[in-house]
Motif scaffolding. Structure first.
Motif, PDB file in Angstrom:
ATOM      1  N   MET A  26       1.918   6.679  -6.914  1.00 24.90           N
ATOM      2  CA  MET A  26       0.868   7.602  -7.345  1.00 24.90           C
ATOM      3  C   MET A  26       1.273   9.051  -7.088  1.00 24.90           C
ATOM      4  SD  MET A  26      -1.375   5.758  -8.751  1.00 24.90           S
ATOM      5  CE  MET A  26      -2.759   6.858  -8.899  1.00 24.90           C
ATOM      6  N   LEU A  27       1.963   9.324  -5.991  1.00 23.91           N
ATOM      7  CA  LEU A  27       2.442  10.668  -5.696  1.00 23.91           C
ATOM      8  C   LEU A  27       3.425  11.133  -6.764  1.00 23.91           C
ATOM      9  CD1 LEU A  27       2.613  13.088  -3.716  1.00 23.91           C
ATOM     10  CD2 LEU A  27       4.541  11.906  -2.670  1.00 23.91           C
TER      11      LEU A  27
ATOM     12  N   ILE B  40       0.835  -1.204   0.000  1.00 19.16           N
ATOM     13  CA  ILE B  40       0.000   0.000   0.000  1.00 19.16           C
ATOM     14  C   ILE B  40       0.869   1.254   0.000  1.00 19.16           C
ATOM     15  CG2 ILE B  40      -1.630   1.347   1.376  1.00 19.16           C
ATOM     16  CD1 ILE B  40      -2.864  -1.377   2.239  1.00 19.16           C
ATOM     17  N   ALA B  41       1.923   1.256   0.804  1.00 18.40           N
ATOM     18  CA  ALA B  41       2.832   2.412   0.857  1.00 18.40           C
ATOM     19  C   ALA B  41       3.541   2.603  -0.474  1.00 18.40           C
ATOM     20  CB  ALA B  41       3.837   2.225   1.981  1.00 18.40           C
TER      21      ALA B  41
ATOM     22  N   ILE C  28       2.484   1.738  -3.469  1.00 16.96           N
ATOM     23  CA  ILE C  28       1.512   2.249  -4.434  1.00 16.96           C
ATOM     24  C   ILE C  28       1.259   3.732  -4.191  1.00 16.96           C
ATOM     25  CG2 ILE C  28      -0.910   2.115  -5.143  1.00 16.96           C
ATOM     26  CD1 ILE C  28      -0.689  -0.940  -4.717  1.00 16.96           C
ATOM     27  N   ALA C  29       1.178   4.134  -2.929  1.00 13.39           N
ATOM     28  CA  ALA C  29       0.951   5.548  -2.609  1.00 13.39           C
ATOM     29  C   ALA C  29       2.113   6.411  -3.093  1.00 13.39           C
ATOM     30  CB  ALA C  29       0.746   5.717  -1.108  1.00 13.39           C
ATOM     31  N   VAL C  30       3.333   5.949  -2.892  1.00  8.50           N
ATOM     32  CA  VAL C  30       4.508   6.710  -3.358  1.00  8.50           C
ATOM     33  C   VAL C  30       4.511   6.782  -4.878  1.00  8.50           C
ATOM     34  CG1 VAL C  30       7.038   6.664  -3.500  1.00  8.50           C
ATOM     35  CG2 VAL C  30       5.895   6.238  -1.323  1.00  8.50           C
TER      36      VAL C  30
ATOM     37  N   LYS D 133       3.716  10.007  -9.813  1.00  8.61           N
ATOM     38  CA  LYS D 133       2.983  10.138 -11.084  1.00  8.61           C
ATOM     39  C   LYS D 133       2.203  11.450 -11.121  1.00  8.61           C
ATOM     40  CE  LYS D 133      -0.174   7.567 -13.996  1.00  8.61           C
ATOM     41  NZ  LYS D 133      -0.987   6.387 -14.158  1.00  8.61           N
ATOM     42  N   GLU D 134       1.565  11.825 -10.025  1.00 11.17           N
ATOM     43  CA  GLU D 134       0.807  13.073  -9.961  1.00 11.17           C
ATOM     44  C   GLU D 134       1.728  14.277 -10.071  1.00 11.17           C
ATOM     45  OE1 GLU D 134      -2.238  15.803  -9.786  1.00 11.17           O
ATOM     46  OE2 GLU D 134      -2.285  13.663 -10.213  1.00 11.17           O
TER      47      GLU D 134
END
Length: 62
Positions: A21-22, A14-15, A17-19, A24-25
């Motif tokens: 996505m950050l 989960i961590a 994936i969050a990194v 990528k954004e």
């Protein structure tokens, strides 16, 4: 594999994936900023002035 190890792997995933996505954004923000010629367009300006704010024409002095 124990339940504790499964929990560590799940939270690690989960961590990660969050990194991802950050990052990528942040790249998307940089691309949009570059497309506007390096200008920042505030969301409140878009609400108040519409698409004219994105074009840099918030006032009609011209």
């Amino acid at each position: 594999m124990s339940k504790e190890m499964m929990a560590v792997l799940a939270f690690g995933l989960i961590a990660a994936i969050a990194v991802f996505m950050l990052v990528k954004e942040r790249r998307g923000i940089a691309e949009r900023k570059e497309a506007r010629g390096g200008r920042e367009v505030d969301v409140s300006d878009l609400i108040a002035f519409g698409s004219a704010a994105g074009e840099g024409k918030k006032t009609s002095g011209e």
